[in-house]
Design a protein around this motif. Structure first.
Motif, PDB file in Angstrom:
ATOM      1  N   ARG A  51       0.819  -1.206   0.000  1.00 50.67           N
ATOM      2  CA  ARG A  51       0.000   0.000   0.000  1.00 50.67           C
ATOM      3  C   ARG A  51       0.855   1.258   0.000  1.00 50.67           C
ATOM      4  N   ILE A  56      -1.295   4.328  -1.126  1.00 50.49           N
ATOM      5  CA  ILE A  56      -2.595   4.218  -0.455  1.00 50.49           C
ATOM      6  C   ILE A  56      -2.411   4.523   1.014  1.00 50.49           C
ATOM      7  N   TYR A  80      -0.034   2.326 -11.764  1.00 49.59           N
ATOM      8  CA  TYR A  80      -0.267   1.084 -11.037  1.00 49.59           C
ATOM      9  C   TYR A  80      -1.514   0.365 -11.494  1.00 49.59           C
ATOM     10  N   ILE A  82      -3.849  -2.581  -9.453  1.00 51.49           N
ATOM     11  CA  ILE A  82      -3.914  -3.229  -8.149  1.00 51.49           C
ATOM     12  C   ILE A  82      -4.879  -4.397  -8.191  1.00 51.49           C
ATOM     13  N   PHE A  84      -6.605  -7.029  -5.314  1.00 48.90           N
ATOM     14  CA  PHE A  84      -6.732  -7.332  -3.891  1.00 48.90           C
ATOM     15  C   PHE A  84      -7.022  -8.817  -3.688  1.00 48.90           C
ATOM     16  N   ALA A  86      -9.611 -10.208  -2.082  1.00 46.29           N
ATOM     17  CA  ALA A  86     -10.982 -10.459  -2.527  1.00 46.29           C
ATOM     18  C   ALA A  86     -11.191  -9.635  -3.784  1.00 46.29           C
ATOM     19  N   PRO A  87     -11.763 -10.226  -4.830  1.00 45.91           N
ATOM     20  CA  PRO A  87     -11.938  -9.454  -6.063  1.00 45.91           C
ATOM     21  C   PRO A  87     -12.853  -8.264  -5.825  1.00 45.91           C
ATOM     22  N   VAL A  88     -12.351  -7.064  -6.047  1.00 44.87           N
ATOM     23  CA  VAL A  88     -13.169  -5.866  -5.853  1.00 44.87           C
ATOM     24  C   VAL A  88     -13.811  -5.524  -7.188  1.00 44.87           C
ATOM     25  N   TYR A  90     -17.462  -4.357  -9.332  1.00 47.99           N
ATOM     26  CA  TYR A  90     -18.690  -3.615  -9.116  1.00 47.99           C
ATOM     27  C   TYR A  90     -19.866  -4.411  -9.676  1.00 47.99           C
ATOM     28  N   ASP A  91     -20.802  -4.747  -8.775  1.00 48.25           N
ATOM     29  CA  ASP A  91     -21.924  -5.614  -9.147  1.00 48.25           C
ATOM     30  C   ASP A  91     -22.774  -5.051 -10.280  1.00 48.25           C
ATOM     31  N   TRP A  92     -22.836  -3.716 -10.381  1.00 48.15           N
ATOM     32  CA  TRP A  92     -23.708  -3.113 -11.384  1.00 48.15           C
ATOM     33  C   TRP A  92     -23.042  -3.052 -12.744  1.00 48.15           C
ATOM     34  N   LEU A 101     -13.249  -0.250 -16.688  1.00 46.38           N
ATOM     35  CA  LEU A 101     -13.289   0.879 -15.750  1.00 46.38           C
ATOM     36  C   LEU A 101     -12.025   1.750 -15.777  1.00 46.38           C
ATOM     37  N   HIS A 133     -22.744 -10.522 -14.897  1.00 48.63           N
ATOM     38  CA  HIS A 133     -22.409  -9.693 -13.741  1.00 48.63           C
ATOM     39  C   HIS A 133     -21.493 -10.506 -12.814  1.00 48.63           C
ATOM     40  N   TRP A 135     -21.461 -11.397  -9.787  1.00 51.80           N
ATOM     41  CA  TRP A 135     -22.021 -12.419  -8.900  1.00 51.80           C
ATOM     42  C   TRP A 135     -22.532 -13.638  -9.653  1.00 51.80           C
ATOM     43  N   ARG A 149      -8.571  -6.570 -15.412  1.00 49.97           N
ATOM     44  CA  ARG A 149      -8.756  -5.131 -15.231  1.00 49.97           C
ATOM     45  C   ARG A 149      -7.425  -4.456 -14.872  1.00 49.97           C
TER      46      ARG A 149
END
Ligand SMILES: Nc1ncnc2c1ncn2[C@@H]1O[C@H](COP(=O)(O)OP(=O)(O)OP(=O)(O)O)[C@@H](O)[C@H]1O
Ligand SMILES: [Mg+2]
Lengths: 258, 264
Positions: A51, A56, A80, A82, A84, A86-88, A90-92, A101, A133, A135, A149
């Protein structure tokens, strides 16, 4: 070193509120196209180091330079990518839109975005899932989206914090190979945090072993396994020697912890 | 295939349909004939329906009059609450200063202010009803939207930070989409409240074409069938408004994982 991508010198980080010295006087040079793994006991400051490189968290002392620029400048320049633990995602947004993005943020036009997303989706083997999506995907597929990404805008430096930590062994080994292929194809430099010794040895050109409380670099193990690495690499004698070497360094670093 | 799917659907709906049928039977025969419930407590279903049919044009004119007030209050209250939540989420110290009062205001019975707004804006002005409906809608939408805007995972923000995103970009791309499920939950509460506000506002006085005034005067004149028919109109309009909000939710937040259980 003028050809180093990341230059960390005298980096310390103290969390004042919790009175924890997470990092103590870390210095490290990472060259162009290196794949460096950080390994160490839980809480030794691997994520904090990552970080700090990514601007960050603010270091308490010392400096981080990326591509010869201060970390902040490099962040603002979009140097950079990045990933993480847990995959970050966006559900929408659909898979394609999630990958696009950073390209949107960088102001790429639509045609260029669409072309790059197509390319990345194929690289991480997700063709046919563009309109799903997050999920609707398995954990491994979601992590592949985050990786696509992160690589999509060809950042000079990839920061990955235990990206495969939550995955089963088989998926993990497959994604290891995919990651190496991406790394070889995209000429990027990677800093990779992991808890797995064999994963660190398999992926890296160098393994940085850290010790805890305060977080320090206790050993650096160069990995001289030939490139490109394949599933069979894991069965070579040299692979086992290096795994043993990293394990011993890890124990030596943690010994004074008890 | 389709036949079994149809019969499955029928099975899903059957219990609800049975309850509905039982309710009508109870209303029409059980309560008046067996339990001997008096007409002034609850007139027979058939009597309410025939009154409803005879007076339908004046009832719907009244319903439409009050519905416009409710809708005006709903739009006004929800939009100012949404903008307010954006401001409070953007300037956190301000949010911290205001939020406790918003939560407290959310817990007080705002409908008690209806006579006051009547006094402020005039009994006959639609604004007295619009404002009480708007105030009723305001607090739940403010509190829920604010919760939605601030319930973003830290990693999501760090990711945006790594792209050198500005605050405006973070709002547009992360905070507002994250808040939408919360917003719609609040809107569904608010649309019910807005009808309550408009009708109850009428009880404290208003135009004779207003639905609440008609309910009240019908009861005063012992025209219970008319009062119940007017309540039926209020219910139909309330359900229609709720249904529209729920439909908008499906269209706007169709991406939400909660929709996954509807797929097979
Ligand atoms: N925001 C914070 N505030 C206070 N202390 C923190 C914060 N972030 C990390 N720490 C502390 O700093 C130390 C290093 O944390 P860090 O997350 O970097 O460890 P890590 O090596 O990544 O551990 P793990 O392998 O479990 O992920 C820990 O003792 C942790 O408690
Ligand atoms: Mg960590």
């Amino acid at each position: 070193m003028s050809d180093s991508v990341v230059s960390i010198s005298g980096l310390s980080k103290t969390f004042a509120k919790a009175d924890i010295t997470a990092l103590d006087d870390i210095s490290l040079e990472i060259g162009q196209r290196e794949f460096v793994s950080l390994i160490g006991p839980s809480g030794c400051g691997k994520s904090t180091l990552l970080r700090a490189v990514g601007d960050i968290v603010e270091p308490t002392a010392g400096s981080v330079e990326v591509n010869g620029k201060p970390a902040r400048r490099a962040r603002l320049d979009g140097d950079y990518g990045i990933v993480f633990q847990a995959p970050v995602l966006y559900d929408w947004r659909t898979v394609a839109k999630n990958i696009a993005l950073p390209l949107e943020m960088l102001g790429w036009d639509r045609a260029r975005r669409v072309a790059r997303v197509k390319e990345m989706v194929e690289l991480v083997d997700l063709a046919g899932f563009e309109d799903h999506h997050p999920w609707q995907l398995s954990g491994g597929m979601q992590q592949r989206v985050s990786i696509a990404r992160a690589f999509s805008f060809s950042p000079a430096l990839l920061l990955m914090d235990e990206p495969f930590g939550a995955l089963d062994e088989m998926t993990r080994e497959r994604l290891n190979l995919e990651l190496l292929r991406l790394w070889l194809e995209t000429e990027s430099t990677v800093i990779f945090v992991t808890h797995s010794i064999s994963e660190a040895v398999f992926l890296s050109t160098r393994v940085v072993v850290m010790s805890a409380r305060p977080g320090r670099v206790s050993a650096i193990v160069p990995i001289d396994l030939p490139q490109p690495r394949m599933a069979a690499t894991r069965e070579e004698a040299r692979f086992f020697e290096l795994v043993t070497e990293v394990r011993e360094a890890l124990h030596a670093g943690g010994a004074d912890l008890a | 295939m389709t036949a079994t799917a149809l019969s499955r659907r029928a099975q899903d709906w059957l219990p609800a349909a049975l309850v509905f049928a039982f309710g009508l039977v109870a209303w029409q025969w059980l309560l008046p004939d067996v339990v001997h419930v008096q007409r002034f407590l609850l007139p027979r279903f058939s009597a309410v329906m025939s009154t409803f049919w005879i007076e339908r044009s004046s009832l719907f004119a009244a319903g439409w009059f009050t519905f416009k007030e409710a809708l005006g209050g709903f739009v006004l209250g929800c939009s100012t609450a949404f903008i307010g939540a954006l401001v409070l989420a953007r300037w956190k110290p301000l949010g911290r200063a205001v939020l406790p009062y918003a939560i407290a205001a959310n817990a007080i019975p705002i409908i008690a202010f209806a006579p006051i707004t009547n006094a402020w804006f005039g009994l006959l002005s639609p604004w007295s009803k619009i404002v009480i409906s708007a105030v009723l809608c305001f607090f739940p939408v403010l509190v829920n939207t604010l919760r939605g805007l601030t319930s973003v995972r830290p990693e999501s923000l760090e990711l945006m930070r790594s792209y050198a995103a500005s605050e405006a970009q973070i709002f547009r791309r992360v905070r507002i989409p994250t808040s939408l499920p919360f917003v719609f939950t609040a809107l569904k509460v608010a649309c019910v409240l807005s009808m309550i506000g408009a009708v109850v506002g009428d009880y404290f006085g208003g135009s004779t074409t207003a639905l609440g005034v008609q309910i009240q005067s019908s009861v005063a004149l012992s025209r219970y069938e008319t009062a119940w028919a007017a309540i039926l109109v209020a219910s139909i309009l309330g359900i229609a408004l709720y249904g529209s909000v729920a439909l908008a939710e499906r269209l706007v937040v169709g991406w939400h994982p909660s929709t996954r259980e509807h797929r097979e």
